[in-house]
Motif scaffolding. Structure first.
Motif, PDB file in Angstrom:
ATOM      1  N   MET A  37       1.071  -3.288  -5.522  1.00 32.42           N
ATOM      2  CA  MET A  37       1.981  -3.182  -4.387  1.00 32.42           C
ATOM      3  C   MET A  37       3.266  -2.440  -4.750  1.00 32.42           C
ATOM      4  O   MET A  37       4.022  -2.043  -3.871  1.00 32.42           O
ATOM      5  N   PRO A  54       2.797 -10.294   2.611  1.00 32.54           N
ATOM      6  CA  PRO A  54       2.084  -9.624   3.706  1.00 32.54           C
ATOM      7  C   PRO A  54       0.636 -10.063   3.947  1.00 32.54           C
ATOM      8  O   PRO A  54       0.053  -9.679   4.954  1.00 32.54           O
ATOM      9  N   PHE A  55       0.062 -10.863   3.067  1.00 29.55           N
ATOM     10  CA  PHE A  55      -1.288 -11.387   3.259  1.00 29.55           C
ATOM     11  C   PHE A  55      -1.413 -12.678   2.469  1.00 29.55           C
ATOM     12  O   PHE A  55      -0.565 -12.981   1.638  1.00 29.55           O
ATOM     13  N   LEU A  71      -5.801  -7.016  -0.300  1.00 23.49           N
ATOM     14  CA  LEU A  71      -4.906  -6.059  -0.950  1.00 23.49           C
ATOM     15  C   LEU A  71      -5.312  -4.627  -0.603  1.00 23.49           C
ATOM     16  O   LEU A  71      -4.458  -3.782  -0.324  1.00 23.49           O
ATOM     17  N   HIS A  73      -6.829  -3.683   2.110  1.00 20.38           N
ATOM     18  CA  HIS A  73      -6.445  -3.478   3.511  1.00 20.38           C
ATOM     19  C   HIS A  73      -4.944  -3.208   3.615  1.00 20.38           C
ATOM     20  O   HIS A  73      -4.520  -2.303   4.345  1.00 20.38           O
ATOM     21  N   PHE A  74      -4.134  -3.965   2.882  1.00 18.48           N
ATOM     22  CA  PHE A  74      -2.680  -3.786   2.887  1.00 18.48           C
ATOM     23  C   PHE A  74      -2.299  -2.381   2.422  1.00 18.48           C
ATOM     24  O   PHE A  74      -1.405  -1.759   2.980  1.00 18.48           O
ATOM     25  N   LYS A  75      -3.007  -1.879   1.395  1.00 16.15           N
ATOM     26  CA  LYS A  75      -2.707  -0.550   0.843  1.00 16.15           C
ATOM     27  C   LYS A  75      -3.448   0.577   1.564  1.00 16.15           C
ATOM     28  O   LYS A  75      -3.386   1.729   1.157  1.00 16.15           O
TER      29      LYS A  75
END
Length: 99
Positions: A37, A54-55, A71, A73-75
């Motif tokens: 991140m 965030p998750f 992770l 999906h977040f990135k």
């Protein structure tokens, strides 16, 4: 054709297609997730305590575990569907090996 030794017994789909995330462990530690991140592990801990991570991060003893798929999906890393032969050929190419 020789295979690279990828354990195909772990792949349940008879067509040998699966998601790229299947190549990774299901969960990683908070230190590794924070590194991906681009933040410090201490900052990740602060975000979790404040309820602003965030998750979801699951508590595992005295540490936290993070879902690799969450992770990704977040990135905005796509969880592409790949074929085993493509992975084997890519690994062979990256290693400079020859079949």
């Amino acid at each position: 054709m020789k295979t690279s030794g990828l354990p195909r017994s772990l792949i349940s789909n008879p067509n040998l297609y699966y998601y790229a995330s299947d190549l990774y462990p299901s969960f990683i530690g908070l230190r590794e997730a924070a590194g991906v991140m681009g933040i410090a592990e201490s900052a990740a801990h602060r975000l979790i305590r404040a309820g602003q991570f965030p998750f979801p991060a699951a508590r595992a003893g005295r540490s936290y575990k993070v879902s690799v798929r969450a992770l990704m999906h977040f990135k905005d890393i796509p969880d592409a569907i790949v074929h085993v032969d493509d992975i084997e050929n890519g690994a062979l190419h990256a290693s400079g090996g020859v079949r």
